[in-house]
Design a protein around this motif. Structure first.
Motif, short mmCIF file in Angstrom:
data_model
loop_
_atom_site.label_atom_id
_atom_site.label_comp_id
_atom_site.label_asym_id
_atom_site.label_seq_id
_atom_site.Cartn_x
_atom_site.Cartn_y
_atom_site.Cartn_z
N LYS A 221 -50.02 -46.59 -36.54
CA LYS A 221 -48.68 -46.19 -36.12
C LYS A 221 -47.68 -47.32 -36.35
CE LYS A 221 -47.98 -43.83 -32.43
NZ LYS A 221 -47.95 -43.37 -31.01
N GLN A 222 -48.09 -48.52 -36.02
CA GLN A 222 -47.20 -49.66 -36.24
C GLN A 222 -47.04 -49.91 -37.74
OE1 GLN A 222 -48.46 -53.63 -34.91
NE2 GLN A 222 -46.49 -53.81 -33.88
N GLY A 223 -48.12 -49.69 -38.51
CA GLY A 223 -48.03 -49.87 -39.95
C GLY A 223 -47.05 -48.90 -40.58
N TRP A 224 -47.05 -47.62 -40.11
CA TRP A 224 -46.08 -46.67 -40.62
C TRP A 224 -44.66 -47.08 -40.26
CZ3 TRP A 224 -44.21 -43.38 -43.79
CH2 TRP A 224 -43.10 -42.62 -43.44
N ALA A 225 -44.46 -47.56 -39.03
CA ALA A 225 -43.13 -48.00 -38.62
C ALA A 225 -42.64 -49.14 -39.52
CB ALA A 225 -43.14 -48.45 -37.16
N PHE A 226 -43.53 -50.08 -39.84
CA PHE A 226 -43.16 -51.18 -40.72
C PHE A 226 -42.93 -50.67 -42.14
CE2 PHE A 226 -44.33 -53.90 -37.29
CZ PHE A 226 -43.75 -55.14 -37.56
N SER A 227 -43.72 -49.70 -42.58
CA SER A 227 -43.52 -49.13 -43.92
C SER A 227 -42.13 -48.51 -44.03
CB SER A 227 -44.58 -48.07 -44.21
OG SER A 227 -45.87 -48.62 -44.24
N ILE A 277 -42.55 -37.62 -38.59
CA ILE A 277 -43.84 -38.14 -39.04
C ILE A 277 -44.72 -38.47 -37.83
CG2 ILE A 277 -44.98 -40.06 -40.22
CD1 ILE A 277 -43.73 -38.09 -42.11
N ASP A 278 -44.12 -39.04 -36.80
CA ASP A 278 -44.89 -39.38 -35.61
C ASP A 278 -45.41 -38.11 -34.92
OD1 ASP A 278 -45.66 -41.46 -33.47
OD2 ASP A 278 -44.52 -40.00 -32.32
N LEU A 279 -44.56 -37.09 -34.78
CA LEU A 279 -44.95 -35.88 -34.08
C LEU A 279 -45.96 -35.05 -34.87
CD1 LEU A 279 -41.54 -34.66 -32.59
CD2 LEU A 279 -43.40 -35.84 -31.41
N LEU A 280 -45.85 -35.04 -36.18
CA LEU A 280 -46.69 -34.18 -37.01
C LEU A 280 -48.02 -34.83 -37.40
CD1 LEU A 280 -44.00 -32.65 -39.39
CD2 LEU A 280 -45.05 -31.59 -37.39
N ILE A 281 -48.06 -36.16 -37.44
CA ILE A 281 -49.26 -36.85 -37.94
C ILE A 281 -49.91 -37.70 -36.85
CG2 ILE A 281 -50.16 -38.51 -39.62
CD1 ILE A 281 -48.01 -37.59 -41.56
N PHE A 282 -49.18 -38.66 -36.33
CA PHE A 282 -49.82 -39.65 -35.47
C PHE A 282 -50.06 -39.15 -34.05
CE2 PHE A 282 -47.81 -42.27 -38.78
CZ PHE A 282 -48.92 -42.95 -39.22
N SER A 283 -49.14 -38.39 -33.48
CA SER A 283 -49.36 -37.88 -32.13
C SER A 283 -50.57 -36.95 -32.06
CB SER A 283 -48.10 -37.17 -31.63
OG SER A 283 -47.07 -38.11 -31.41
N GLU A 286 -53.67 -39.11 -32.22
CA GLU A 286 -53.86 -39.86 -30.98
C GLU A 286 -54.41 -38.96 -29.88
OE1 GLU A 286 -51.39 -43.15 -28.37
OE2 GLU A 286 -50.30 -41.60 -29.45
N ARG A 287 -53.88 -37.74 -29.76
CA ARG A 287 -54.39 -36.80 -28.75
C ARG A 287 -55.84 -36.44 -29.03
NH1 ARG A 287 -49.25 -34.38 -29.39
NH2 ARG A 287 -50.16 -32.75 -30.71
N ARG A 288 -56.17 -36.26 -30.28
CA ARG A 288 -57.55 -35.90 -30.63
C ARG A 288 -58.52 -37.02 -30.26
NH1 ARG A 288 -59.65 -33.80 -36.59
NH2 ARG A 288 -61.82 -33.45 -35.98
N VAL A 289 -58.14 -38.26 -30.55
CA VAL A 289 -59.00 -39.40 -30.22
C VAL A 289 -59.16 -39.53 -28.72
CG1 VAL A 289 -59.17 -41.92 -30.29
CG2 VAL A 289 -58.50 -40.66 -32.34
#
Length: 299
Positions: A221-227, A277-283, A286-289
């Motif tokens: 998540k932080q890597g995407w933010a930096f990207s 991107i956060d809502l569709l991919i990373f959230s 994260e919920r699944r994990v």
């Protein structure tokens, strides 16, 4: 005879207590799989952000009506909406978004391919960690915009320059996130894996990576933010017809034209893409994990 009956009664009571305890533990560990009612989803997840957006628009419009500054410095929401409509009618709105999103996602995937094995190597080999661990931390704290001038000099005004800036901004974050995740793996898990015969790559794939997944996901998540931030910095500074018109170029064009409505349009699009991107991919990831670890239970 009475002693035997008493002993039997005690054993029976103990068995019943143990069965009750196991049933209680099973009930606690059972994750509710029933579907959340649509009304509850609407109230808990949709209504709050919509309310926040409406409040921001209301405050924005009030500031415009109050004339706290000149109109060319603070355009009204309707003026920004006119910019959206004009870009849509011209067929350029989606082009702006796709140019930046395609660059950002491709650059992030390349950073993922490089940063993941690098993070594993740094986490598992002490000499490598002592050698380049501080360098990765330093690179992570370096502003991404600092890489744009040398990237332009080295590679020129092209997409390769954009991807180089993204990689230099995102790889350290992904690698450090994985290192932090590996450091938090309980040693008992590692010993148990070796006892079961998991060594080498099997040990890394089946033991280390699953156990380090929460920290690794935070690094992603932080890597995407930096990207995304690195790409915006590169698009704002590097201007060339060969690069097309992304959101960063749109923002810079608004500044050049002294059009605050265009500047606000670019800023809003950048925010919308980052949130989407956060809502569709990373959230969901994260919920699944968290759900797989019993840390996220539906109420």
């Amino acid at each position: 005879m009475a002693s035997t009956e008493s002993t039997t009664s005690v054993v029976k009571d103990s068995s019943e207590d143990l069965a009750g305890l196991e049933a209680g533990l099973d009930a606690l560990e059972t994750v509710q799989t029933s579907r959340t009612p649509f009304r509850r989803t609407l109230v808990q997840k949709v209504l709050p952000p919509v309310t926040a957006v409406v409040l921001v628009l209301v405050v924005w419009q009030i500031l415009v009506w109050a004339e706290v500054t000149d109109s060319y410095k603070l355009p009204s929401p309707s003026a920004v909406w006119d910019e959206v409509q004009e870009a849509w009618l011209q067929g350029t709105l989606l082009d702006y978004i796709w140019t930046s999103v395609s660059r950002g996602l491709l650059g992030f995937l390349m950073a993922l391919v490089i940063g993941t094995p690098l993070g594993l190597i740094v986490a598992r080999i002490r000499f490598v960690r002592a050698a380049i661990g501080p360098i990765l931390s330093g690179l992570q704290s370096l502003p991404s915009v600092a890489w744009v001038p040398p990237a332009v000099i080295w590679l020129g005004l092209n997409d390769q320059m954009m991807y180089a800036v993204i990689l230099l901004g995102a790889v350290p974050s992904i690698a450090n996130g994985l290192v932090a995740g590996v450091d938090q793996v309980p040693p008992l898990f590692l010993r148990a894996g070796r006892t079961l015969g998991a060594t080498g790559l099997r040990h890394t794939w089946h033991i280390v990576m699953p156990a380090a997944l929460p920290g690794y996901l935070a690094g992603l998540k932080q890597g995407w933010a930096f990207s995304w931030r690195s790409l915006m910095a590169a698009e704002i500074i590097a201007q060339s017809p060969d690069l097309g018109m992304g959101l960063g170029q749109l923002l810079e064009a608004g500044r050049t034209n002294s059009s605050m409505s265009q500047v606000f349009l670019a800023i809003l699009l950048i925010l919308v893409v980052g949130i989407a991107i956060d809502l569709l991919i990373f959230s969901p990831l994260e919920r699944r994990v968290l759900r797989s670890r019993g840390l996220l239970v539906k109420s």
